[in-house]
Every structure is written in C-alpha cells, then in structure tokens.
Design a protein around this motif. Structure first.
Motif, PDB file in Angstrom:
ATOM      1  N   PRO A 217      83.296  10.553 -36.442  1.00  0.00           N
ATOM      2  CA  PRO A 217      82.267  11.481 -35.968  1.00  0.00           C
ATOM      3  C   PRO A 217      81.052  11.503 -36.884  1.00  0.00           C
ATOM      4  CG  PRO A 217      84.438  12.502 -35.907  1.00  0.00           C
ATOM      5  CD  PRO A 217      84.596  11.217 -36.659  1.00  0.00           C
ATOM      6  N   GLU A 218      79.874  11.649 -36.293  1.00  0.00           N
ATOM      7  CA  GLU A 218      78.639  11.810 -37.053  1.00  0.00           C
ATOM      8  C   GLU A 218      77.896  13.032 -36.519  1.00  0.00           C
ATOM      9  OE1 GLU A 218      75.310   8.994 -35.438  1.00  0.00           O
ATOM     10  OE2 GLU A 218      77.197   7.843 -35.418  1.00  0.00           O
ATOM     11  N   LYS A 219      77.272  13.775 -37.418  1.00  0.00           N
ATOM     12  CA  LYS A 219      76.565  14.982 -37.028  1.00  0.00           C
ATOM     13  C   LYS A 219      75.222  14.622 -36.408  1.00  0.00           C
ATOM     14  CE  LYS A 219      75.545  19.624 -38.777  1.00  0.00           C
ATOM     15  NZ  LYS A 219      75.600  20.510 -39.975  1.00  0.00           N
ATOM     16  N   LEU A 220      74.883  15.280 -35.301  1.00  0.00           N
ATOM     17  CA  LEU A 220      73.603  15.025 -34.653  1.00  0.00           C
ATOM     18  C   LEU A 220      72.464  15.550 -35.515  1.00  0.00           C
ATOM     19  CD1 LEU A 220      74.354  15.925 -30.910  1.00  0.00           C
ATOM     20  CD2 LEU A 220      74.441  13.684 -32.029  1.00  0.00           C
ATOM     21  N   GLY A 221      71.428  14.755 -35.655  1.00  0.00           N
ATOM     22  CA  GLY A 221      70.271  15.152 -36.444  1.00  0.00           C
ATOM     23  C   GLY A 221      69.133  15.606 -35.564  1.00  0.00           C
ATOM     24  N   GLY A 222      67.912  15.446 -36.046  1.00  0.00           N
ATOM     25  CA  GLY A 222      66.736  15.822 -35.276  1.00  0.00           C
ATOM     26  C   GLY A 222      66.600  17.326 -35.136  1.00  0.00           C
ATOM     27  N   PRO A 223      65.889  17.767 -34.093  1.00  0.00           N
ATOM     28  CA  PRO A 223      65.644  19.206 -33.904  1.00  0.00           C
ATOM     29  C   PRO A 223      66.907  20.051 -33.832  1.00  0.00           C
ATOM     30  CG  PRO A 223      64.191  17.921 -32.504  1.00  0.00           C
ATOM     31  CD  PRO A 223      65.167  16.948 -33.111  1.00  0.00           C
ATOM     32  N   GLU A 227      68.672  24.075 -36.047  1.00  0.00           N
ATOM     33  CA  GLU A 227      69.070  25.340 -35.438  1.00  0.00           C
ATOM     34  C   GLU A 227      70.100  26.048 -36.313  1.00  0.00           C
ATOM     35  OE1 GLU A 227      67.875  26.765 -32.660  1.00  0.00           O
ATOM     36  OE2 GLU A 227      66.435  25.111 -32.533  1.00  0.00           O
ATOM     37  N   ARG A 228      70.033  27.373 -36.331  1.00  0.00           N
ATOM     38  CA  ARG A 228      70.912  28.108 -37.240  1.00  0.00           C
ATOM     39  C   ARG A 228      72.372  28.042 -36.838  1.00  0.00           C
ATOM     40  NH1 ARG A 228      70.727  34.312 -35.887  1.00  0.00           N
ATOM     41  NH2 ARG A 228      69.681  34.397 -33.866  1.00  0.00           N
ATOM     42  N   ARG A 229      72.656  27.848 -35.558  1.00  0.00           N
ATOM     43  CA  ARG A 229      74.038  27.672 -35.144  1.00  0.00           C
ATOM     44  C   ARG A 229      74.063  27.168 -33.708  1.00  0.00           C
ATOM     45  NH1 ARG A 229      78.841  32.229 -35.709  1.00  0.00           N
ATOM     46  NH2 ARG A 229      80.591  30.831 -35.369  1.00  0.00           N
ATOM     47  N   LEU A 230      74.932  26.190 -33.452  1.00  0.00           N
ATOM     48  CA  LEU A 230      75.083  25.618 -32.119  1.00  0.00           C
ATOM     49  C   LEU A 230      76.567  25.569 -31.764  1.00  0.00           C
ATOM     50  CD1 LEU A 230      72.667  22.573 -32.542  1.00  0.00           C
ATOM     51  CD2 LEU A 230      72.157  24.698 -31.331  1.00  0.00           C
ATOM     52  N   ILE A 260      69.438  24.380 -22.844  1.00  0.00           N
ATOM     53  CA  ILE A 260      69.527  22.971 -22.471  1.00  0.00           C
ATOM     54  C   ILE A 260      68.713  22.159 -23.468  1.00  0.00           C
ATOM     55  CG2 ILE A 260      67.559  23.102 -20.882  1.00  0.00           C
ATOM     56  CD1 ILE A 260      69.048  21.093 -19.074  1.00  0.00           C
ATOM     57  N   SER A 261      69.224  20.990 -23.827  1.00  0.00           N
ATOM     58  CA  SER A 261      68.522  20.076 -24.716  1.00  0.00           C
ATOM     59  C   SER A 261      68.405  18.739 -24.008  1.00  0.00           C
ATOM     60  CB  SER A 261      69.285  19.920 -26.037  1.00  0.00           C
ATOM     61  OG  SER A 261      68.750  18.863 -26.823  1.00  0.00           O
ATOM     62  N   TYR A 262      67.209  18.148 -24.027  1.00  0.00           N
ATOM     63  CA  TYR A 262      66.998  16.843 -23.407  1.00  0.00           C
ATOM     64  C   TYR A 262      66.981  15.750 -24.463  1.00  0.00           C
ATOM     65  CZ  TYR A 262      65.893  19.025 -18.941  1.00  0.00           C
ATOM     66  OH  TYR A 262      65.969  19.729 -17.770  1.00  0.00           O
ATOM     67  N   ARG A 263      67.532  14.613 -24.097  1.00  0.00           N
ATOM     68  CA  ARG A 263      67.553  13.488 -25.023  1.00  0.00           C
ATOM     69  C   ARG A 263      66.213  12.762 -24.983  1.00  0.00           C
ATOM     70  NH1 ARG A 263      72.086   8.646 -25.099  1.00  0.00           N
ATOM     71  NH2 ARG A 263      71.761   7.998 -27.261  1.00  0.00           N
ATOM     72  N   ARG A 264      65.662  12.510 -26.153  1.00  0.00           N
ATOM     73  CA  ARG A 264      64.381  11.833 -26.249  1.00  0.00           C
ATOM     74  C   ARG A 264      64.550  10.320 -26.108  1.00  0.00           C
ATOM     75  NH1 ARG A 264      61.860  15.056 -31.483  1.00  0.00           N
ATOM     76  NH2 ARG A 264      61.522  17.063 -30.435  1.00  0.00           N
ATOM     77  N   ALA A 265      63.430   9.648 -25.917  1.00  0.00           N
ATOM     78  CA  ALA A 265      63.458   8.199 -25.689  1.00  0.00           C
ATOM     79  C   ALA A 265      64.060   7.447 -26.857  1.00  0.00           C
ATOM     80  CB  ALA A 265      62.038   7.696 -25.410  1.00  0.00           C
ATOM     81  N   GLY A 267      66.439   8.507 -28.797  1.00  0.00           N
ATOM     82  CA  GLY A 267      67.841   8.851 -29.012  1.00  0.00           C
ATOM     83  C   GLY A 267      68.123  10.226 -29.559  1.00  0.00           C
ATOM     84  N   GLU A 268      67.135  10.865 -30.210  1.00  0.00           N
ATOM     85  CA  GLU A 268      67.356  12.215 -30.722  1.00  0.00           C
ATOM     86  C   GLU A 268      67.374  13.221 -29.569  1.00  0.00           C
ATOM     87  OE1 GLU A 268      64.389  13.212 -33.595  1.00  0.00           O
ATOM     88  OE2 GLU A 268      65.519  12.351 -35.264  1.00  0.00           O
ATOM     89  N   TRP A 269      68.027  14.346 -29.826  1.00  0.00           N
ATOM     90  CA  TRP A 269      68.062  15.421 -28.851  1.00  0.00           C
ATOM     91  C   TRP A 269      66.988  16.446 -29.183  1.00  0.00           C
ATOM     92  CZ3 TRP A 269      71.186  15.306 -24.578  1.00  0.00           C
ATOM     93  CH2 TRP A 269      72.183  14.324 -24.566  1.00  0.00           C
ATOM     94  N   GLY A 270      66.247  16.895 -28.155  1.00  0.00           N
ATOM     95  CA  GLY A 270      65.176  17.857 -28.357  1.00  0.00           C
ATOM     96  C   GLY A 270      65.686  19.252 -28.656  1.00  0.00           C
ATOM     97  N   ARG A 271      64.779  20.107 -29.078  1.00  0.00           N
ATOM     98  CA  ARG A 271      65.168  21.470 -29.426  1.00  0.00           C
ATOM     99  C   ARG A 271      65.720  22.186 -28.193  1.00  0.00           C
ATOM    100  NH1 ARG A 271      61.534  25.252 -27.713  1.00  0.00           N
ATOM    101  NH2 ARG A 271      59.490  24.489 -27.002  1.00  0.00           N
ATOM    102  N   PRO A 272      66.620  23.143 -28.364  1.00  0.00           N
ATOM    103  CA  PRO A 272      67.190  23.861 -27.222  1.00  0.00           C
ATOM    104  C   PRO A 272      66.145  24.701 -26.498  1.00  0.00           C
ATOM    105  CG  PRO A 272      68.534  24.150 -29.193  1.00  0.00           C
ATOM    106  CD  PRO A 272      67.244  23.533 -29.632  1.00  0.00           C
ATOM    107  N   LEU A 273      66.181  24.652 -25.184  1.00  0.00           N
ATOM    108  CA  LEU A 273      65.333  25.485 -24.340  1.00  0.00           C
ATOM    109  C   LEU A 273      66.215  26.549 -23.696  1.00  0.00           C
ATOM    110  CD1 LEU A 273      63.295  22.668 -22.550  1.00  0.00           C
ATOM    111  CD2 LEU A 273      62.616  23.986 -24.572  1.00  0.00           C
ATOM    112  N   ARG A 274      65.926  27.791 -23.968  1.00  0.00           N
ATOM    113  CA  ARG A 274      66.750  28.897 -23.478  1.00  0.00           C
ATOM    114  C   ARG A 274      66.677  28.968 -21.955  1.00  0.00           C
ATOM    115  NH1 ARG A 274      65.999  34.632 -22.780  1.00  0.00           N
ATOM    116  NH2 ARG A 274      67.883  35.818 -23.318  1.00  0.00           N
ATOM    117  N   LEU A 275      67.844  29.069 -21.306  1.00  0.00           N
ATOM    118  CA  LEU A 275      67.871  29.174 -19.861  1.00  0.00           C
ATOM    119  C   LEU A 275      67.253  30.498 -19.435  1.00  0.00           C
ATOM    120  CD1 LEU A 275      71.368  27.754 -18.852  1.00  0.00           C
ATOM    121  CD2 LEU A 275      69.244  26.554 -19.404  1.00  0.00           C
TER     122      LEU A 275
END
Length: 331
Positions: A217-223, A227-230, A260-265, A267-275
C-alpha cells in the motif's frame, strides 16, 4: 468463530484479468439500469422492493438491515441482485463483523453473519467490479506465543456452492497500519482508509495491482494529503472519481460529511468537494457508495453520539445530487 487461514497461505496477488469485469457504472447520471430493478404498472423502476427516492434522502430498509446491529460500512450488493453484505457492530459485541441478507423479491431476510466472516474483527466488504471476488479487512489470528495484532485485506472467491476460504493478501499484512473501508477498481487497484500507528490522522491508501500481484500500500498524495482527516472511500470502477467522508471546515469538528474527489489528468486526486442538497446534515454522514447501476447514492447517517449506535441507518438518494459538482472545481 470462523477459522482464519494463516499468513503462510497469503497470496501476493490474483490474476489481474479475473478482476477486470464489465460493471456498467460510468457516471452517476448515465449508468445502465442493473438487474436489481423491477418495473411497475406505472413504469416506475423499483429497487429491492422500494420506490427510489428523489433529491431527499430516505432510510433504506431500517426495519431489517439496521434493526439490531449498528451499521459500520458500505453496502455491497450481490451482483445477481439477490442480497447484500455490510459490516456492523452488534450491541453486545467487542467489534464489528460482516452481515449478509438475502432478498426474495419482496423483502430482505433476517441478517446473519456472512459464512466467510469471523465472529468479530472483520468488516468493510467490497466486491470486485466483475462480482467474482469479495474483499474485506480482518484481524489475523495471532501467531503462537505472540500478542502482535496483524491486520490485512482478505479476499474470497465466488464458487458454485458459496464462497472460498478467506485468504489474506500478503502485501497488506501489517501490524503498523489499520485497514478500514475499502473499495476495488476495475484495474484491480484496492483503495482503503488506514492509519499508521505513528500518525494521528487517517489517510487514503492504494494497493496497486501490477503484473498479477498486489503491491504494498502507498498513501495518496496531492490535495487529499492536506486534508485533516479522510475516511470511507468508494471509487468509480474506472477511477475517475471517488466518494468519501471528510471533516469540512464548515462542519462541527467531530462530524463527518460526504464529498467527491475527481482524478486529475496526471493521476493525483483533487481536493474534496462537499456534496450539496440535503445529503449532508447536522448529523454524521459516512460510508458513501453508488448502486451497481450508478443511479442511487447510499450512505450511513447517524444521530448517535460517536456515530455508532441505534440512531445510525442506511440512507439512499438519487445520484443526480452529484451532477452539480464538476471536476474542474476540484483543481
């Protein structure tokens, strides 16, 4: 209690092709209707005997699925539409386990502990997109003379008579990182929430499938890393977007909302967008997922203190609540 296999039986991977299915979710608003829907005289599509809700979340079978044990994980619907798995914590148990309930076309059966699950210490079931494998997390039996607590992601395979014995994935056997809710992509990649014992915060991890094996396992980086907790990821089978629980700045410090978080071109995942809409409330919202046809968003809402309790239930809502959140807003 189910007898668990030892780590000597652990697998380093499965044949990747066996994990690549044809699950039809492409986007919440344009997915194909799955086999669990039934028509009515008025043309309304019913889902597991219920008329689907609109933009207001409704409880999903509370009189059966959450009548006794407290839900603590996503719903994992059987690919044939005949039932569901989920993890829950019985009031008198020290930990959660995995429950199963069959659907006879009218109602769900009384929940029972899944045949491959231990009496307690296992949870967070998630199907591979082709429905042939079910993954979940569990505590391994301690080795002789050792008190070390080992956790791992296990896998069982669908057989003609039920399910195979659980086998741990060797690269995930660890005494230093906890394993929470997990989700499996069409590529075979396993995403999960975990916490290193040296870290005060939970984070999201991925266990990549490569050449027929699962890498460590590897921890996801980027935005997402800022975040303080996911918690509680559910990933689109094609890894284009991810649903999750998080602690937004606008909520009370101890309450989770869905995002929801969208994957960027790259490979990183974007910041969470509150539903938006009525999905998030002054209560806890956790464990989001989409139905196999992508038309319904499921989650757990809890008014119980500390989340676990009798005021926690499964809810569902039309997945169109996700349509207003655009990928570009996450960059």
């Amino acid at each position: 209690m189910t007898e668990w296999p030892g780590t000597r039986n652990a697998v380093s991977g499965l044949v990747v092709l066996s994990l690549i299915g044809a699950w039809g979710v492409s986007h919440p608003s344009n997915a194909q209707v799955g086999g669990t829907h039934e028509g009515t005289a008025a043309g309304t599509q019913r889902f597991f005997g219920l008329t689907p809700p609109g933009s207001e979340p409704q409880k999903f079978w509370p009189e059966i699925l959450t009548a006794e044990a407290h839900p603590h994980g996503q719903l994992a619907f059987w690919p044939d539409g005949r039932g569901v798995f989920w993890s829950a914590i019985p009031p008198d148990a020290p930990d959660q386990t995995i429950f199963s309930s069959a659907f006879d076309g009218r109602t769900f059966s009384k929940p029972e502990v899944a045949p491959f699950a231990a009496g307690y210490g296992s949870g967070f079931p998630a199907f591979s997109p082709d429905g042939k494998h079910l993954f979940f997390s569990a505590v391994l039996p301690p080795a002789a003379g050792s008190s070390e607590r080992l956790e791992a992601i296990y896998v069982v395979e669908k057989t003609g008579s039920g399910w195979s014995k659980p086998v741990p994935i060797a690269s995930t056997v660890d005494s230093r990182t906890t394993v929470g809710q997990l989700t499996v992509a069409r590529s075979g990649n396993i995403y999960f929430v975990g916490r290193a014992l040296s870290d005060a915060r939970t984070g999201l991890y991925v266990c990549r499938s490569h050449d027929g094996k699962f890498l460590p396992p590897e921890k996801l980086g980027g935005p997402l890393a800022s975040e303080r907790r996911l918690a509680d990821p559910w990933v689109d089978p094609d890894e284009r977007f991810m649903l999750l629980a998080y602690f937004p700045e606008v909520s009370p410090p101890a309450l989770t909302d869905l995002a929801i978080s969208y994957r960027r071109a790259h490979g990183e995942w974007g910041r969470p967008l509150r539903l938006g809409g009525s999905v998030n409330s002054p209560a806890f919202e956790r464990f989001p997922s989409l139905s196999p046809d992508g038309k319904h968003l499921f989650f757990v809402r809890s008014y119980s203190e500390g989340f676990v309790g009798k005021e926690a239930h499964f809810y569902w809502v039309d997945a169109k609540v996700l349509d207003g959140l655009k990928p570009e807003a996450a960059h």
